[in-house]
Design an enzyme around this catalytic site. Structure first.
Site, PDB file in Angstrom:
ATOM      1  N   ARG A 178     -43.184 -58.369  48.901  1.00  0.00           N
ATOM      2  CA  ARG A 178     -43.145 -56.934  49.213  1.00  0.00           C
ATOM      3  C   ARG A 178     -44.017 -56.635  50.424  1.00  0.00           C
ATOM      4  NH1 ARG A 178     -44.535 -53.814  43.795  1.00  0.00           N
ATOM      5  NH2 ARG A 178     -44.162 -51.991  45.116  1.00  0.00           N
ATOM      6  N   CYS A 238     -51.422 -50.206  46.714  1.00  0.00           N
ATOM      7  CA  CYS A 238     -50.421 -50.978  45.963  1.00  0.00           C
ATOM      8  C   CYS A 238     -49.108 -50.208  46.019  1.00  0.00           C
ATOM      9  CB  CYS A 238     -50.881 -51.236  44.527  1.00  0.00           C
ATOM     10  SG  CYS A 238     -51.164 -49.743  43.555  1.00  0.00           S
TER      11      CYS A 238
END
Length: 283
Positions: A178, A238
């Site tokens: 990611r 995050c």
């Protein structure tokens, strides 16, 4: 040295202390296919209160589980039985996953007497300690409403400042795929990639196979390898502000003094085309 963790073998000796408030802060990603409320009803540490992250978040925000306002958070802590002089222990059903989020929320609102059960409920059960059925109810704490400590909380403006290298550094707790932009984001409508100049330390790398925080020497080596220094003003990020708190916990365990959490994290940054992104490389 101040520790932000407590072991199950220490907690068992404190359960009869009325000033010790234990809270199940379990929360799971949809892909985990686990029901935190059902698990609490089935088995929890005796006397444990229940904190529901989805319930006690800022529902006026377009981003998930944002920090609630002072009044709502104080209500949540009173509901859990927390008073101003309480020694709070938080845990979750993964080991260490969502519990650091409540640890961070309490510290953000000025309650420093809080620790995370290292290894969570699995560690408790591995010791053979008894559990009971959870009963979610208002426990009538006396928690004083306070303003948020700005040193613990960061927004997009703070992140943009950090990108300019003015003594600040963003560390990203998402997976490497990611971060690089090679894996799609689980939330629809978000771009792939990372905040320019940020560093990637996937939260799983600060945990061991049992779901406990890694030893201090292992943590120190991992953060040092990523170029993270105690001299930096750090911002943990995050996907939506949960696993960033795991990095914040690890850094505080290493006695890093300046660590904030980007509350909206990639839910905001990845969805706003005016914010720059980078792909395919680790700075």
């Amino acid at each position: 040295m101040i520790s932000h963790l407590i072991e199950a073998t220490e907690l068992i000796a404190r359960l009869d202390d009325p000033n010790c408030i234990v809270i199940d802060a379990s929360w799971y990603l949809p892909a985990m296919q686990r029901d935190s409320d059902e698990e609490y009803r089935r088995a929890c540490i005796p006397g444990t209160a229940r904190f529901d992250l989805d319930r006690w978040s800022d529902h006026s925000s377009p981003y998930p589980h944002m920090l609630p306002d002072p009044e709502q958070f104080a209500d949540a802590m009173r509901y859990c039985g927390v008073s101003d002089d309480s020694a709070v222990i938080v845990y979750d059903g993964m080991g260490i996953f969502s519990a650091p989020r409540l640890w961070w929320m309490l510290r953000s609102y000025g309650h420093g007497n809080v620790r995370v059960l290292n290894g969570g409920l699995p560690a408790w059960e591995r010791e053979g300690y008894v559990t009971e059925s959870g009963w979610d109810r208002d426990r009538g704490g006396r928690f004083t409403q306070r303003s948020v400590n700005p040193g613990y909380w960061a927004d997009a403006h703070d992140v943009l400042t950090a990108m300019n290298g003015l003594g600040s550094l963003v560390i990203d707790a998402r997976s490497l795929g990611r971060f690089k932009g090679s894996d799609p984001e689980p939330r629809a409508g978000l771009r792939s990639g990372h905040i320019p100049e940020s560093r990637n330390i996937p939260y799983a790398e600060v945990l061991d196979a049992a779901g406990k925080l890694q030893p201090l020497d292992v943590l120190r080596a991992r953060f040092t390898a990523a170029g993270v220094s105690p001299n930096h003003k750090l911002i943990a990020s995050c996907g939506s502000g949960v696993s960033a708190c795991i990095l914040a916990l690890a850094l505080h365990q290493l006695q890093f003094d300046s660590v904030a959490v980007y509350d909206a994290s990639w839910s905001e940054w990845g969805g706003d085309a005016t914010f720059p992104i980078a792909r395919f490389s680790q700075s």
